[in-house]
Design an enzyme around this catalytic site. Structure first.
Site, PDB file in Angstrom:
ATOM      1  N   ILE A  39       0.824  -1.214   0.000  1.00 13.71           N
ATOM      2  CA  ILE A  39       0.000   0.000   0.000  1.00 13.71           C
ATOM      3  C   ILE A  39       0.861   1.270   0.000  1.00 13.71           C
ATOM      4  O   ILE A  39       0.429   2.315  -0.479  1.00 13.71           O
ATOM      5  CB  ILE A  39      -0.971  -0.016   1.214  1.00 13.71           C
ATOM      6  CG1 ILE A  39      -2.136   0.943   1.007  1.00 13.71           C
ATOM      7  CG2 ILE A  39      -0.235   0.270   2.520  1.00 13.71           C
ATOM      8  CD1 ILE A  39      -3.250   0.802   2.043  1.00 13.71           C
ATOM      9  N   ASN A  52      -2.118   1.112  15.893  1.00 12.41           N
ATOM     10  CA  ASN A  52      -2.548   0.786  17.263  1.00 12.41           C
ATOM     11  C   ASN A  52      -2.826   2.103  17.985  1.00 12.41           C
ATOM     12  O   ASN A  52      -2.549   3.181  17.455  1.00 12.41           O
ATOM     13  CB  ASN A  52      -1.498  -0.062  17.995  1.00 12.41           C
ATOM     14  CG  ASN A  52      -0.176   0.658  18.105  1.00 12.41           C
ATOM     15  OD1 ASN A  52      -0.074   1.694  18.767  1.00 12.41           O
ATOM     16  ND2 ASN A  52       0.851   0.164  17.425  1.00 12.41           N
ATOM     17  N   GLY A 101       3.627  -4.984  10.739  1.00 10.10           N
ATOM     18  CA  GLY A 101       2.650  -5.082   9.648  1.00 10.10           C
ATOM     19  C   GLY A 101       2.614  -3.853   8.762  1.00 10.10           C
ATOM     20  O   GLY A 101       3.641  -3.237   8.463  1.00 10.10           O
ATOM     21  N   VAL A 102       1.410  -3.485   8.364  1.00 11.04           N
ATOM     22  CA  VAL A 102       1.269  -2.353   7.447  1.00 11.04           C
ATOM     23  C   VAL A 102       1.677  -1.044   8.131  1.00 11.04           C
ATOM     24  O   VAL A 102       2.214  -0.133   7.490  1.00 11.04           O
ATOM     25  CB  VAL A 102      -0.174  -2.327   6.859  1.00 11.04           C
ATOM     26  CG1 VAL A 102      -1.202  -1.919   7.875  1.00 11.04           C
ATOM     27  CG2 VAL A 102      -0.234  -1.449   5.628  1.00 11.04           C
ATOM     28  N   ASP A 103       1.452  -0.955   9.414  1.00 15.31           N
ATOM     29  CA  ASP A 103       1.849   0.228  10.202  1.00 15.31           C
ATOM     30  C   ASP A 103       3.369   0.439  10.103  1.00 15.31           C
ATOM     31  O   ASP A 103       3.842   1.548   9.802  1.00 15.31           O
ATOM     32  CB  ASP A 103       1.416  -0.021  11.658  1.00 15.31           C
ATOM     33  CG  ASP A 103       1.466   1.217  12.531  1.00 15.31           C
ATOM     34  OD1 ASP A 103       1.679   2.324  12.003  1.00 15.31           O
ATOM     35  OD2 ASP A 103       1.278   1.060  13.754  1.00 15.31           O
ATOM     36  N   SER A 152      -7.306  -4.934  10.750  1.00 16.80           N
ATOM     37  CA  SER A 152      -7.480  -5.980  11.791  1.00 16.80           C
ATOM     38  C   SER A 152      -7.199  -7.406  11.313  1.00 16.80           C
ATOM     39  O   SER A 152      -7.234  -8.331  12.134  1.00 16.80           O
ATOM     40  CB  SER A 152      -8.883  -5.951  12.437  1.00 16.80           C
ATOM     41  OG  SER A 152      -8.986  -4.899  13.369  1.00 16.80           O
ATOM     42  N   GLY A 164      -4.499  -8.858  10.247  1.00 19.20           N
ATOM     43  CA  GLY A 164      -3.161  -9.393  10.455  1.00 19.20           C
ATOM     44  C   GLY A 164      -2.980  -9.765  11.911  1.00 19.20           C
ATOM     45  O   GLY A 164      -3.635 -10.679  12.436  1.00 19.20           O
ATOM     46  N   VAL A 165      -2.114  -9.009  12.592  1.00 16.54           N
ATOM     47  CA  VAL A 165      -1.805  -9.268  14.003  1.00 16.54           C
ATOM     48  C   VAL A 165      -3.070  -9.304  14.877  1.00 16.54           C
ATOM     49  O   VAL A 165      -3.146 -10.082  15.833  1.00 16.54           O
ATOM     50  CB  VAL A 165      -0.860  -8.161  14.531  1.00 16.54           C
ATOM     51  CG1 VAL A 165      -0.593  -8.309  16.014  1.00 16.54           C
ATOM     52  CG2 VAL A 165       0.450  -8.166  13.773  1.00 16.54           C
TER      53      VAL A 165
END
Ligand code: AR6
Length: 177
Positions: free
Chosen positions: A10, A23, A31-33, A122, A124-125
């Site tokens: 992305i 978070n 992850g994406v974050d 939501s 993923g982790v």
């Protein structure tokens, strides 16, 4: 109005806004974050860290959204939202996930952004089952698009299985011609 599927990272999308599955601290993670913070550079963390805390350490409660600049990303903005952790589905997870999509799209409206890319928030982790998250995401986006005929929404999918799930859902939910 368009809904597209994009398979890949992305952070590579040149678009008005990409949505981050963050978070509650908004100070980065995996992850994406993690990918978004790495690609955006330290300016993103600096901007997030000065957002007001609603409780100690919490800049964005679950289900809410916040907007920042895109910094070094090709996207102009990042809309950060915090999806629910999956606890079996009986403690309000669907309503919280729906509110992530609604609040992210409301911020897009407020900032006149019309092309927005979502990851599978939501999924993923945080463990939300894809089979339940994807129909919810598609339904929220379709409902919003009714009032935004010029908008373009992209579902950014990591991997073939996610892409396929979105493809099936978009076909199944397409309005009759
Ligand atoms: N582009 C598109 N999708 C991605 C990318 C990417 N670069 N990287 C991962 N995904 P997750 P969550 C997919 O775990 O479940 C973080 O540590 C991934 O395959 O990123 O909401 C935060 O700080 C999955 O389908 O987000 C939070 O602590 C989807 O993005 C926590 O994870 C979401 O997976 C949030 O967990």
């Amino acid at each position: 109005m368009t809904i597209e599927i994009y398979q890949g990272d992305i952070t590579e999308l040149a678009i008005d806004a990409i949505v981050n599955a963050a978070n509650e601290t908004l100070l980065g993670g995996g992850g994406v974050d993690g990918a978004i913070h790495r690609a955006a550079g330290p300016g993103l963390l600096a901007e997030c860290s000065v957002l007001p805390q609603v409780r100690p350490g919490v800049r964005c409660p679950t289900g809410e959204a916040r907007i920042t600049a895109g910094h070094r990303l090709p996207a102009r903005h990042v809309i950060h939202t915090v999806g629910p952790v999956w606890h079996g589905g009986e403690v309000g997870e669907p309503a919280l996930l729906a509110s992530c999509y609604r609040n992210a799209l409301r911020l897009a409206d407020e900032h006149d952004l019309s092309s927005i890319a979502f990851p599978a928030i939501s999924c993923g982790v945080y463990g939300y089952p894809i089979e339940q998250a994807v129909p919810l995401a598609v339904a929220e986006v379709r409902a919003w698009l009714i009032g935004h005929p010029q908008a373009r929404i992209v579902f950014a999918c990591f991997g073939d299985a996610m892409t396929q799930r979105y493809r099936v859902e978009l076909q199944a939910s397409a309005p009759a011609p």
